[in-house]
Design a protein around this motif. Structure first.
Motif, PDB file in Angstrom:
ATOM      1  N   ASN A  56      10.234  20.834  -1.356  1.00 21.18           N
ATOM      2  CA  ASN A  56       9.530  19.576  -1.066  1.00 21.18           C
ATOM      3  C   ASN A  56       8.057  19.787  -0.769  1.00 21.18           C
ATOM      4  OD1 ASN A  56      11.662  17.819  -1.468  1.00 21.18           O
ATOM      5  ND2 ASN A  56      12.275  17.768   0.684  1.00 21.18           N
ATOM      6  N   ASP A  57       7.750  20.760   0.076  1.00 21.15           N
ATOM      7  CA  ASP A  57       6.359  20.983   0.460  1.00 21.15           C
ATOM      8  C   ASP A  57       5.509  21.417  -0.727  1.00 21.15           C
ATOM      9  OD1 ASP A  57       7.101  20.318   2.988  1.00 21.15           O
ATOM     10  OD2 ASP A  57       6.832  22.314   3.861  1.00 21.15           O
ATOM     11  N   GLU A  58       6.057  22.302  -1.552  1.00 19.09           N
ATOM     12  CA  GLU A  58       5.308  22.810  -2.704  1.00 19.09           C
ATOM     13  C   GLU A  58       5.057  21.715  -3.728  1.00 19.09           C
ATOM     14  OE1 GLU A  58       5.707  26.133  -6.296  1.00 19.09           O
ATOM     15  OE2 GLU A  58       7.194  26.061  -4.690  1.00 19.09           O
ATOM     16  N   VAL A  59       6.083  20.900  -4.000  1.00 18.66           N
ATOM     17  CA  VAL A  59       5.963  19.882  -5.049  1.00 18.66           C
ATOM     18  C   VAL A  59       5.257  18.621  -4.545  1.00 18.66           C
ATOM     19  CG1 VAL A  59       7.241  18.359  -6.608  1.00 18.66           C
ATOM     20  CG2 VAL A  59       7.989  20.728  -6.283  1.00 18.66           C
ATOM     21  N   TYR A  60       5.707  18.103  -3.416  1.00 17.21           N
ATOM     22  CA  TYR A  60       5.194  16.825  -2.923  1.00 17.21           C
ATOM     23  C   TYR A  60       3.975  16.967  -2.008  1.00 17.21           C
ATOM     24  CZ  TYR A  60       9.691  15.168  -4.711  1.00 17.21           C
ATOM     25  OH  TYR A  60      10.777  14.883  -5.512  1.00 17.21           O
ATOM     26  N   GLY A  61       3.723  18.187  -1.537  1.00 17.99           N
ATOM     27  CA  GLY A  61       2.533  18.446  -0.750  1.00 17.99           C
ATOM     28  C   GLY A  61       2.661  18.075   0.716  1.00 17.99           C
TER      29      GLY A  61
ATOM     30  N   PHE B 209      -1.106  13.237  -6.041  1.00 22.69           N
ATOM     31  CA  PHE B 209       0.318  12.968  -6.216  1.00 22.69           C
ATOM     32  C   PHE B 209       0.872  12.420  -4.908  1.00 22.69           C
ATOM     33  CE2 PHE B 209       4.663  15.034  -7.265  1.00 22.69           C
ATOM     34  CZ  PHE B 209       5.032  13.981  -8.094  1.00 22.69           C
ATOM     35  N   VAL B 210       1.382  11.184  -4.932  1.00 24.92           N
ATOM     36  CA  VAL B 210       1.909  10.568  -3.716  1.00 24.92           C
ATOM     37  C   VAL B 210       3.367  10.166  -3.936  1.00 24.92           C
ATOM     38  CG1 VAL B 210      -0.307   9.795  -2.828  1.00 24.92           C
ATOM     39  CG2 VAL B 210       0.938   8.325  -4.410  1.00 24.92           C
ATOM     40  N   ASN B 211       4.170  10.344  -2.899  1.00 21.98           N
ATOM     41  CA  ASN B 211       5.597  10.049  -2.994  1.00 21.98           C
ATOM     42  C   ASN B 211       6.156   9.606  -1.664  1.00 21.98           C
ATOM     43  OD1 ASN B 211       6.722  10.958  -5.817  1.00 21.98           O
ATOM     44  ND2 ASN B 211       5.233  12.524  -5.225  1.00 21.98           N
TER      45      ASN B 211
ATOM     46  N   ARG C  64       4.479  11.457   1.407  1.00 23.85           N
ATOM     47  CA  ARG C  64       3.968  12.778   1.060  1.00 23.85           C
ATOM     48  C   ARG C  64       2.779  12.663   0.129  1.00 23.85           C
ATOM     49  NH1 ARG C  64       6.415  17.679   1.990  1.00 23.85           N
ATOM     50  NH2 ARG C  64       8.109  17.478   3.529  1.00 23.85           N
ATOM     51  N   HIS C  65       1.823  13.598   0.287  1.00 30.37           N
ATOM     52  CA  HIS C  65       0.591  13.592  -0.496  1.00 30.37           C
ATOM     53  C   HIS C  65       0.252  15.013  -0.920  1.00 30.37           C
ATOM     54  CE1 HIS C  65      -4.070  13.582  -0.210  1.00 30.37           C
ATOM     55  NE2 HIS C  65      -3.721  13.281  -1.450  1.00 30.37           N
ATOM     56  N   ASN C  66       0.084  15.205  -2.220  1.00 33.20           N
ATOM     57  CA  ASN C  66      -0.337  16.485  -2.771  1.00 33.20           C
ATOM     58  C   ASN C  66      -1.681  16.283  -3.452  1.00 33.20           C
ATOM     59  OD1 ASN C  66      -0.693  18.934  -4.052  1.00 33.20           O
ATOM     60  ND2 ASN C  66       1.431  19.113  -4.728  1.00 33.20           N
ATOM     61  N   ALA C  67      -2.739  16.832  -2.846  1.00 29.19           N
ATOM     62  CA  ALA C  67      -4.100  16.679  -3.384  1.00 29.19           C
ATOM     63  C   ALA C  67      -4.435  17.762  -4.401  1.00 29.19           C
ATOM     64  CB  ALA C  67      -5.115  16.704  -2.251  1.00 29.19           C
ATOM     65  N   PHE C  68      -3.532  18.700  -4.625  1.00 30.62           N
ATOM     66  CA  PHE C  68      -3.754  19.808  -5.561  1.00 30.62           C
ATOM     67  C   PHE C  68      -5.074  20.519  -5.277  1.00 30.62           C
ATOM     68  CE2 PHE C  68      -1.023  16.784  -7.885  1.00 30.62           C
ATOM     69  CZ  PHE C  68       0.079  17.594  -8.105  1.00 30.62           C
ATOM     70  N   GLY C  69      -5.337  20.745  -3.995  1.00 32.96           N
ATOM     71  CA  GLY C  69      -6.533  21.472  -3.602  1.00 32.96           C
ATOM     72  C   GLY C  69      -7.791  20.633  -3.501  1.00 32.96           C
TER      73      GLY C  69
END
Length: 251
Positions: free
Chosen positions: A120-125, A160-162, A178-183
């Motif tokens: 979850n942490d890796e994919v969804y951030g 990426f938001v989920n 969850r939010h993944n800003a990809f850096g």
């Protein structure tokens, strides 16, 4: 009819939230006419029908029939959307009101995401956001629509938001943003707007329950509660949600 506010803060958002905006009428020449048409005056669910027509759900008790658009601009997809409309004196048939759509702009609309366990942490951030107290931050018509603020430096990088189901066995109506800003974690702050379909939650069977939203803010973990009933409208109520504007690219 819903109460709307903060339209001047929303103008910048409308131009960026979705890639397509559909105009159905010209703007008036005067300033009042411009703002009348340029600003959204409703948040709706666009609901397609079997004959390729559609109607709009304004809230849990009000349906709108667009008289100047035969087919949904989103095809067979049910989506949340910002819209500028005017009520007209025409037959609405089985619907509550007949309306003329000046423009309509879809919001990113997603289901609750699958639980990937340790991934979850890796994919969804785990990148932080602040939730925004705005008229579009609402649990309504089976959706949780959220305006949030985060750092946005690279305008070409989609964030990426989920929404995930909580692992709290004692509360089936707890969800986690969850939010993944990809850096992309340096730069200006900007706001995003996203709607999540809550049909994966247990049916409240007509009862109103507390829907708990969890998220990681820039000041640590926070929560907010919404009064939630399956396909029923309620705004957020929490001091953890701040006040706001603008928007970023999402997926």
């Amino acid at each position: 009819m819903k109460k709307f506010f903060g339209f001047n803060k929303l103008l910048a958002s409308v131009a960026v939230i979705a890639s397509v905006m559909i105009f159905q009428s010209c703007l008036d020449d005067d300033d009042n006419g411009y703002y009348r048409y340029a600003q959204p005056n409703a948040l709706v669910t666009v609901k397609p029908l079997a004959d390729n027509s559609f109607f709009m759900q304004l809230d849990d008790s009000t349906t709108l029939l667009p008289v100047n658009m035969k087919n949904s601009p989103y095809g067979e997809k049910e989506v949340r959307a910002l819209v500028n409309f005017e009520q007209v004196n025409e037959s609405s048939g089985e619907y509550d009101k007949a309306v003329h759509i000046n423009w309509i702009d879809s919001i990113l609309t997603k289901p609750i995401a699958a639980d990937l366990g340790d991934e979850n942490d890796e994919v969804y951030g785990t990148d932080p956001v602040d939730m925004i107290n705005d008229w579009v931050t609402i649990a309504e018509d089976g959706y949780l629509t959220l305006r949030f603020r985060t750092v946005w430096g690279d305008r070409s990088q989609a964030h990426f938001v989920n929404l995930l189901m909580s692992k709290n066995a004692e509360n089936p109506y707890e969800v986690e943003f969850r939010h993944n800003a990809f850096g992309d974690v340096y730069g200006e702050t900007a706001d995003g707007l996203v709607a999540f379909n809550l049909d994966a939650l247990p049916d409240t069977e007509g009862k109103t329950v507390k829907l708990t939203l969890k998220w990681k803010s820039f000041n640590g973990e926070k929560t907010a509660e919404f009064d939630y009933c399956t396909r029923k409208s309620t705004p957020a109520s929490s001091a953890a949600i701040a006040a706001g504007r603008s928007v970023l690219r999402l997926k």
